[in-house]
Design an enzyme around this catalytic site. Sequence first.
Site, PDB file in Angstrom:
ATOM      1  N   PRO A  30       0.782  -1.240   0.000  1.00 30.04           N
ATOM      2  CA  PRO A  30       0.000   0.000   0.000  1.00 30.04           C
ATOM      3  C   PRO A  30       0.810   1.285   0.000  1.00 30.04           C
ATOM      4  O   PRO A  30       0.250   2.350  -0.217  1.00 30.04           O
ATOM      5  CB  PRO A  30      -0.781  -0.117   1.306  1.00 30.04           C
ATOM      6  CG  PRO A  30       0.122  -0.910   2.198  1.00 30.04           C
ATOM      7  CD  PRO A  30       0.843  -1.881   1.322  1.00 30.04           C
TER       8      PRO A  30
ATOM      9  N   ASP B 129       2.759   1.420 -11.501  1.00 30.72           N
ATOM     10  CA  ASP B 129       1.669   2.395 -11.396  1.00 30.72           C
ATOM     11  C   ASP B 129       2.076   3.544 -10.495  1.00 30.72           C
ATOM     12  O   ASP B 129       3.084   3.488  -9.815  1.00 30.72           O
ATOM     13  CB  ASP B 129       0.440   1.742 -10.758  1.00 30.72           C
ATOM     14  CG  ASP B 129      -0.288   0.863 -11.741  1.00 30.72           C
ATOM     15  OD1 ASP B 129       0.057   0.912 -12.932  1.00 30.72           O
ATOM     16  OD2 ASP B 129      -1.181   0.132 -11.304  1.00 30.72           O
TER      17      ASP B 129
ATOM     18  N   LYS C 200      -1.370   5.132 -13.815  1.00 29.85           N
ATOM     19  CA  LYS C 200      -2.807   5.332 -13.739  1.00 29.85           C
ATOM     20  C   LYS C 200      -3.126   6.226 -12.553  1.00 29.85           C
ATOM     21  O   LYS C 200      -2.658   6.015 -11.455  1.00 29.85           O
ATOM     22  CB  LYS C 200      -3.512   3.991 -13.601  1.00 29.85           C
ATOM     23  CG  LYS C 200      -3.507   3.246 -14.905  1.00 29.85           C
ATOM     24  CD  LYS C 200      -4.732   2.398 -15.041  1.00 29.85           C
ATOM     25  CE  LYS C 200      -4.348   0.941 -14.858  1.00 29.85           C
ATOM     26  NZ  LYS C 200      -5.506   0.085 -14.692  1.00 29.85           N
TER      27      LYS C 200
ATOM     28  N   ASP D  20      -2.803  -5.094  -3.539  1.00 32.84           N
ATOM     29  CA  ASP D  20      -2.891  -6.452  -4.071  1.00 32.84           C
ATOM     30  C   ASP D  20      -3.362  -6.371  -5.517  1.00 32.84           C
ATOM     31  O   ASP D  20      -4.278  -5.611  -5.831  1.00 32.84           O
ATOM     32  CB  ASP D  20      -3.892  -7.269  -3.243  1.00 32.84           C
ATOM     33  CG  ASP D  20      -4.060  -8.655  -3.812  1.00 32.84           C
ATOM     34  OD1 ASP D  20      -3.195  -9.504  -3.544  1.00 32.84           O
ATOM     35  OD2 ASP D  20      -5.042  -8.883  -4.571  1.00 32.84           O
TER      36      ASP D  20
ATOM     37  N   THR E 181      -2.920  -5.544   0.731  1.00 33.50           N
ATOM     38  CA  THR E 181      -3.870  -4.574   0.193  1.00 33.50           C
ATOM     39  C   THR E 181      -4.066  -3.382   1.131  1.00 33.50           C
ATOM     40  O   THR E 181      -4.019  -3.533   2.357  1.00 33.50           O
ATOM     41  CB  THR E 181      -5.237  -5.231  -0.089  1.00 33.50           C
ATOM     42  OG1 THR E 181      -6.130  -4.209  -0.534  1.00 33.50           O
ATOM     43  CG2 THR E 181      -5.829  -5.878   1.150  1.00 33.50           C
TER      44      THR E 181
ATOM     45  N   MET F 147     -11.380   3.867  -3.285  1.00 33.48           N
ATOM     46  CA  MET F 147     -11.732   4.796  -4.372  1.00 33.48           C
ATOM     47  C   MET F 147     -13.019   5.554  -4.070  1.00 33.48           C
ATOM     48  O   MET F 147     -13.778   5.875  -4.983  1.00 33.48           O
ATOM     49  CB  MET F 147     -11.902   4.028  -5.709  1.00 33.48           C
ATOM     50  CG  MET F 147     -10.708   3.183  -6.070  1.00 33.48           C
ATOM     51  SD  MET F 147     -11.000   2.154  -7.529  1.00 33.48           S
ATOM     52  CE  MET F 147     -11.960   0.814  -6.865  1.00 33.48           C
TER      53      MET F 147
HETATM   54  N1  SAH Z   1      -5.165  -2.940  -5.525  1.00 39.55           N
HETATM   55  C1  SAH Z   1      -5.145  -1.860  -4.582  1.00 39.55           C
HETATM   56  C2  SAH Z   1      -6.348  -0.970  -4.732  1.00 39.55           C
HETATM   57  C3  SAH Z   1      -6.368  -0.192  -6.005  1.00 39.55           C
HETATM   58  S1  SAH Z   1      -7.734   0.892  -6.125  1.00 39.55           S
HETATM   59  C4  SAH Z   1      -5.022  -2.418  -3.171  1.00 39.55           C
HETATM   60  O1  SAH Z   1      -5.144  -3.628  -2.977  1.00 39.55           O
HETATM   61  O2  SAH Z   1      -4.767  -1.647  -2.274  1.00 39.55           O
HETATM   62  C5  SAH Z   1      -7.049   2.403  -5.537  1.00 39.55           C
HETATM   63  C6  SAH Z   1      -7.623   2.738  -4.186  1.00 39.55           C
HETATM   64  O3  SAH Z   1      -6.915   2.046  -3.183  1.00 39.55           O
HETATM   65  C7  SAH Z   1      -7.507   4.185  -3.785  1.00 39.55           C
HETATM   66  O4  SAH Z   1      -8.549   4.950  -4.320  1.00 39.55           O
HETATM   67  C8  SAH Z   1      -7.621   4.097  -2.287  1.00 39.55           C
HETATM   68  O5  SAH Z   1      -8.955   3.930  -1.884  1.00 39.55           O
HETATM   69  C9  SAH Z   1      -6.904   2.812  -2.008  1.00 39.55           C
HETATM   70  N2  SAH Z   1      -5.505   3.019  -1.611  1.00 39.55           N
HETATM   71  C10 SAH Z   1      -4.393   2.624  -2.248  1.00 39.55           C
HETATM   72  N3  SAH Z   1      -3.307   2.947  -1.539  1.00 39.55           N
HETATM   73  C11 SAH Z   1      -3.735   3.554  -0.424  1.00 39.55           C
HETATM   74  C12 SAH Z   1      -3.103   4.097   0.728  1.00 39.55           C
HETATM   75  N4  SAH Z   1      -1.773   4.086   0.865  1.00 39.55           N
HETATM   76  N5  SAH Z   1      -3.869   4.632   1.703  1.00 39.55           N
HETATM   77  C13 SAH Z   1      -5.201   4.651   1.589  1.00 39.55           C
HETATM   78  N6  SAH Z   1      -5.845   4.152   0.535  1.00 39.55           N
HETATM   79  C14 SAH Z   1      -5.132   3.608  -0.461  1.00 39.55           C
END
Ligand code: SAH
Length: 513
Positions: free
Chosen positions: A13, A36, A58, A91, A119, A173
């Site tokens: 993350p 990304d 993206k 993830d 994730t 999101m």
């Molecule tokens: N596959 C990623 C999610 C991708 S969708 C995963 O498993 O985390 C992108 C969304 O993930 C963002 O809009 C936000 O809601 C969340 N996100 C990703 N990184 C984040 C972070 N460091 N802190 C909070 N939300 C995060």
Amino acid sequence: MSKGHVFLVGAGPGDPGLITLKGLECLKRSDVLVYDRLAAPELLDYAPAETRRVYAGKSPERHAMSQREINELLRREAEAGRSVTRLKGGDPFLFGRGSEEAAFLARHGIPFTVVPGVTSAAAAPAYAGIPLTHRGLASAVSVITGNEDPLKEESSLDWAHIAAGRETLVFLMGMGNLAAICSRLTAGGRDPATPAAVVYRGTYPDQRVITGTLADIAERAAGAGLTSPAVIVVGEVVRLRAELSWLEKKPLFGRHILVTRAREQAGELSAALRELGAEVSEYPVIRFAPPEHPELLDSAVRRAAAFDWVIFTSANGVRSFMARLAALALDIRELRGARLAAIGPQTARELERLLLRVEALPEKYRAEDLARALTGKVRAGDRVLLPRADIARPYLAAELRAMGAEVEEVTAYRTLRAGEDAAAVQRALRAGRIDAVTFTSSSTARGFAALVGGAEELGRAAAVSIGPITSAAARELGIPVAAEAEEYTIAGLVAALSAYFSEAARLHAEAVK
Ligand code: SAH
């Protein structure tokens, strides 16, 4: 040609430490790296220099590459026989379209491996001290896209079902629709008093968390200026944060610290600061270079066996000396006749790594203390070699000569100015975005003063120094020193920073009381 392979890897993350061992292996081995926006930038450094890096960038507003272009890129590189790592935030199979990329590869017969990642749906709440389940509070959790406007007629989400019950809800999101999500949930029957939290940039050193209830979380998050990326958590488990928050309790959490050491030395200090929760930026103001007259160092190295003492005043001096020994096809047995001294534990460690015994190590780590430690050990007539920086103080050599020793000083390395682009640092300082600047030597203070400036440029940032010599050098340059290490080591400097900011926090707490 044999077909290549695509590794769909979860980058975690944000905190680069949250990548998996398997993911890291892929980074280190691939020919091409497609990443990304959300992938932690530090992770890219693990890939070899020759790995081709492609930014697929993206972001919610802008697609640097369309999904079709990304798919085609993966296919082209794999079909050319290359090993491709497709690094995705969090993830790869939880939102973020990893499964679409996998389906495309499967359709084209391209072999792939999925390496799951940590994730943000779990990690951001965890770093906020919010467990997703807890006995008696929540026994189930849903991870939901917040991308869909919940007020529109046609929704793929069953809002009645989501709103009912007591399970924990995690929205990704969702920041653009936060208010609508909350009203949809209360309209569906969730108690407006249900606790809710927004975790912005979870697991990053600038993570921010706002808590409230379904009734007011949207307003509070907007008031605090929280945007994307953020995870929204709804449910009774949010209450546990009051007791379980841990990141914010780290002594340097929320502090942005500038490290001015040379690039090759900065890592240890940066890691120690990050461990304590700090956000760290490295801005090396000095760099090391070989001596201007390497033949003088080589000559001393060749005659190493003839010295009674070799005295090292920096770890860098040890490394430069040993590097020449190796380059001249000699080895450490050349030092068999010499007794060794080190100015401090880091220098000593560098020698001990080579199984060399250090016979003199002072209690404090300045030239003055080293001279004292050598008194009575170094005798009149002893031949002493002092491999040192070009800019070393004359003090130690003079003291040794006063003891009757025959001292040969040789430049083992030069300290040069680095860091051409000071404008970004000056901007960050002016905006009050840096809380402290660290000085680990007089030369870093001099480099900083020359490149960035003095008290005025420093603004509200605190200058913190490794010891009295460095502090004196800083003050002479018009840099006020806010705190100084008690022990003149990196650990001592880190302790001084911690103490300084704990005191600042205490004073602040008292002032608002
Ligand atoms: N596959 C990623 C999610 C991708 S969708 C995963 O498993 O985390 C992108 C969304 O993930 C963002 O809009 C936000 O809601 C969340 N996100 C990703 N990184 C984040 C972070 N460091 N802190 C909070 N939300 C995060």
